[in-house]
Design a protein around this motif. Structure first.
Motif, PDB file in Angstrom:
ATOM      1  N   CYS A  85      66.972  18.970  15.932  1.00 52.37           N
ATOM      2  CA  CYS A  85      68.053  17.737  16.449  1.00 52.37           C
ATOM      3  C   CYS A  85      67.721  16.390  16.331  1.00 52.37           C
ATOM      4  CB  CYS A  85      67.944  17.871  17.964  1.00 52.37           C
ATOM      5  SG  CYS A  85      69.367  17.436  18.873  1.00 52.37           S
ATOM      6  N   TYR A  86      66.969  15.725  16.711  1.00 54.25           N
ATOM      7  CA  TYR A  86      66.757  14.215  16.590  1.00 54.25           C
ATOM      8  C   TYR A  86      66.225  13.868  15.298  1.00 54.25           C
ATOM      9  CZ  TYR A  86      65.869   9.405  18.178  1.00 54.25           C
ATOM     10  OH  TYR A  86      65.449   8.144  18.193  1.00 54.25           O
ATOM     11  N   ALA A 126      78.166  11.159  14.451  1.00 54.34           N
ATOM     12  CA  ALA A 126      76.690  10.573  13.783  1.00 54.34           C
ATOM     13  C   ALA A 126      76.399  12.169  13.325  1.00 54.34           C
ATOM     14  CB  ALA A 126      75.815  10.169  14.817  1.00 54.34           C
ATOM     15  N   TRP A 127      76.378  13.206  14.291  1.00 53.24           N
ATOM     16  CA  TRP A 127      75.948  14.592  13.800  1.00 53.24           C
ATOM     17  C   TRP A 127      76.660  15.248  12.520  1.00 53.24           C
ATOM     18  CZ3 TRP A 127      72.792  18.834  14.549  1.00 53.24           C
ATOM     19  CH2 TRP A 127      73.553  20.112  14.435  1.00 53.24           C
ATOM     20  N   ASP A 128      78.121  15.001  12.557  1.00 52.91           N
ATOM     21  CA  ASP A 128      78.913  15.319  11.380  1.00 52.91           C
ATOM     22  C   ASP A 128      78.608  14.480  10.197  1.00 52.91           C
ATOM     23  OD1 ASP A 128      80.352  16.934  13.003  1.00 52.91           O
ATOM     24  OD2 ASP A 128      81.930  15.398  13.422  1.00 52.91           O
ATOM     25  N   TYR A 140      78.787  19.145  25.477  1.00 48.46           N
ATOM     26  CA  TYR A 140      78.590  19.312  24.094  1.00 48.46           C
ATOM     27  C   TYR A 140      79.948  20.101  23.230  1.00 48.46           C
ATOM     28  CZ  TYR A 140      74.080  18.773  25.752  1.00 48.46           C
ATOM     29  OH  TYR A 140      72.688  17.928  26.210  1.00 48.46           O
ATOM     30  N   ASN A 141      80.008  19.869  22.112  1.00 46.49           N
ATOM     31  CA  ASN A 141      81.450  20.598  21.479  1.00 46.49           C
ATOM     32  C   ASN A 141      81.002  21.067  20.086  1.00 46.49           C
ATOM     33  OD1 ASN A 141      81.174  18.030  20.203  1.00 46.49           O
ATOM     34  ND2 ASN A 141      83.274  17.577  20.053  1.00 46.49           N
ATOM     35  N   GLY A 142      79.806  21.491  19.931  1.00 48.38           N
ATOM     36  CA  GLY A 142      79.757  22.367  18.783  1.00 48.38           C
ATOM     37  C   GLY A 142      79.523  21.482  17.476  1.00 48.38           C
ATOM     38  N   VAL A 197      67.309  25.189   1.681  1.00 50.19           N
ATOM     39  CA  VAL A 197      67.945  25.159   2.744  1.00 50.19           C
ATOM     40  C   VAL A 197      67.601  24.236   3.755  1.00 50.19           C
ATOM     41  CG1 VAL A 197      69.289  26.193   4.542  1.00 50.19           C
ATOM     42  CG2 VAL A 197      68.754  27.505   2.213  1.00 50.19           C
ATOM     43  N   LEU A 198      68.027  23.260   4.393  1.00 50.57           N
ATOM     44  CA  LEU A 198      67.774  22.262   5.281  1.00 50.57           C
ATOM     45  C   LEU A 198      68.312  23.060   6.799  1.00 50.57           C
ATOM     46  CD1 LEU A 198      66.109  19.726   6.292  1.00 50.57           C
ATOM     47  CD2 LEU A 198      68.182  18.517   5.318  1.00 50.57           C
ATOM     48  N   LEU A 199      67.568  23.223   7.714  1.00 51.76           N
ATOM     49  CA  LEU A 199      67.994  23.504   9.102  1.00 51.76           C
ATOM     50  C   LEU A 199      67.681  22.714  10.142  1.00 51.76           C
ATOM     51  CD1 LEU A 199      66.646  27.568   8.642  1.00 51.76           C
ATOM     52  CD2 LEU A 199      68.866  26.813   7.963  1.00 51.76           C
ATOM     53  N   TYR A 200      68.883  22.707  10.957  1.00 50.38           N
ATOM     54  CA  TYR A 200      68.577  21.819  12.093  1.00 50.38           C
ATOM     55  C   TYR A 200      69.469  22.808  13.362  1.00 50.38           C
ATOM     56  CZ  TYR A 200      67.740  17.693   9.316  1.00 50.38           C
ATOM     57  OH  TYR A 200      67.684  16.751   8.496  1.00 50.38           O
ATOM     58  N   VAL A 201      68.667  22.945  14.370  1.00 51.61           N
ATOM     59  CA  VAL A 201      68.977  23.334  15.545  1.00 51.61           C
ATOM     60  C   VAL A 201      69.146  22.188  16.553  1.00 51.61           C
ATOM     61  CG1 VAL A 201      68.164  25.726  14.901  1.00 51.61           C
ATOM     62  CG2 VAL A 201      66.780  24.148  16.151  1.00 51.61           C
ATOM     63  N   ALA A 202      70.329  22.223  17.265  1.00 44.50           N
ATOM     64  CA  ALA A 202      70.568  20.954  18.080  1.00 44.50           C
ATOM     65  C   ALA A 202      71.104  21.421  19.725  1.00 44.50           C
ATOM     66  CB  ALA A 202      71.178  20.057  17.306  1.00 44.50           C
ATOM     67  N   ASN A 203      71.013  20.408  20.314  1.00 49.52           N
ATOM     68  CA  ASN A 203      71.893  20.088  21.768  1.00 49.52           C
ATOM     69  C   ASN A 203      72.360  18.617  21.486  1.00 49.52           C
ATOM     70  OD1 ASN A 203      70.473  21.847  24.623  1.00 49.52           O
ATOM     71  ND2 ASN A 203      70.587  22.609  22.413  1.00 49.52           N
ATOM     72  N   TRP A 204      73.222  18.501  20.452  1.00 49.94           N
ATOM     73  CA  TRP A 204      73.920  17.272  20.054  1.00 49.94           C
ATOM     74  C   TRP A 204      75.138  16.848  20.883  1.00 49.94           C
ATOM     75  CZ3 TRP A 204      71.140  14.676  15.856  1.00 49.94           C
ATOM     76  CH2 TRP A 204      71.794  13.393  15.696  1.00 49.94           C
ATOM     77  N   PRO A 205      75.132  15.886  21.663  1.00 55.86           N
ATOM     78  CA  PRO A 205      76.158  15.709  22.717  1.00 55.86           C
ATOM     79  C   PRO A 205      77.537  15.125  22.164  1.00 55.86           C
ATOM     80  CG  PRO A 205      74.763  13.990  23.100  1.00 55.86           C
ATOM     81  CD  PRO A 205      73.934  14.982  22.183  1.00 55.86           C
TER      82      PRO A 205
END
Length: 259
Positions: free
Chosen positions: A144-145, A175-177, A206-208, A161-169
């Motif tokens: 996430c952050y 910013a996530w995109d 959260y909208n994925g 491969v770079l892996l991010y797991v998140a709870n991004w609101p």
């Protein structure tokens, strides 16, 4: 460990039951069963057993989560990566677990704690990036952050491969995109971000927008993806090799190291 030139990676984008490990584990078990024989690696959201909670007392995972993931990975013949709140002796961490189907695993404790939510007051942090190897591929594990700190993802280890797991609101989803795409381009790697959907116990939505980008920053999943679903993409080692040989941008990086 065997080598695979091409691997399939599945992303699980879903609601999380707030602070309810039992219900979340039950739901993920159901979803993981559907991926048996379909994929090589499954990515779950951040804190997939509880949602992004600052209340780990009585909810944090212990060594039983390793046994659960080991059982599911072996049954499905795939690796699994996701994070949980974890109790380590007398402290708590936001722990990423990369579990392989043979029962071996790699751990990454989240480095950058989300101060806006007070994460630094509840969870201890890790101190370095972590690379997990599987099927001849190198995966940089992030949470996430971490996405906001590009130096931490700097590709000096020739990872794939770079892996991010998140709870991004939702309020900061732009910013996530943008940052997922940037991390892929600057590190010349596949970059995968798995975010949750739904509403948490604090009323945050959260909208994925979970996504996979290739070395050129091109989307491999139709955008935006906002519903609960599972999607599987194919990663090709030749794609990385060809573009890194043609465009030697990583060789021109400035020489410095993280303390």
């Amino acid at each position: 460990m065997k080598f695979k030139e091409n691997i399939k990676v599945s992303l699980i984008q879903t609601h999380l039951a707030w602070e309810n490990p039992k219900d979340n584990i039950t739901e993920f078990s159901r979803k993981l069963e559907q991926l048996t024989g379909v994929t090589d690696l499954v990515i779950l959201p951040e804190m997939f057993t509880t949602g992004f909670s600052m209340h780990p007392e009585g909810l944090a995972s212990n060594n039983q989560i390793y046994r659960y993931l080991k059982r599911e990975a072996k049954k499905g013949a795939f690796a699994i990566y996701g994070s949980v709140m974890f109790k380590e002796k007398d402290r708590y961490v936001n722990r990423g677990i990369f579990m392989r189907p043979d029962g071996t695993y790699t751990l990454y404790d989240k480095k950058h704690r989300f101060t806006l939510a007070g994460e630094q007051n509840v969870y201890d942090c890790g101190d370095k990036p972590v690379i997990a190897e599987y099927l001849g591929w190198k995966f940089n594990l992030q949470i996430c952050y971490d996405l906001r700190f590009p130096v931490f993802a700097r590709n000096t280890q020739n990872y794939d491969v770079l892996l991010y797991v998140a709870n991004w609101p939702i309020p900061r989803i732009n910013a996530w995109d943008a940052l997922l795409k940037a991390r892929a381009i600057e590190n010349m790697c596949y970059t995968i971000g798995v975010n949750r959907t739904g509403v948490d116990g604090n009323g945050m939505g959260y909208n994925g927008h979970s996504q996979v980008y290739n070395v050129l920053g091109e989307e491999l999943i139709d955008h935006p993806w906002e519903n609960q679903n599972m999607k599987t993409v194919l990663l090709q080692k030749e794609h990385i090799k060809n573009l890194r040989n043609k465009l030697k941008f990583l060789e021109d990086q400035d020489p410095f190291t993280l303390k």
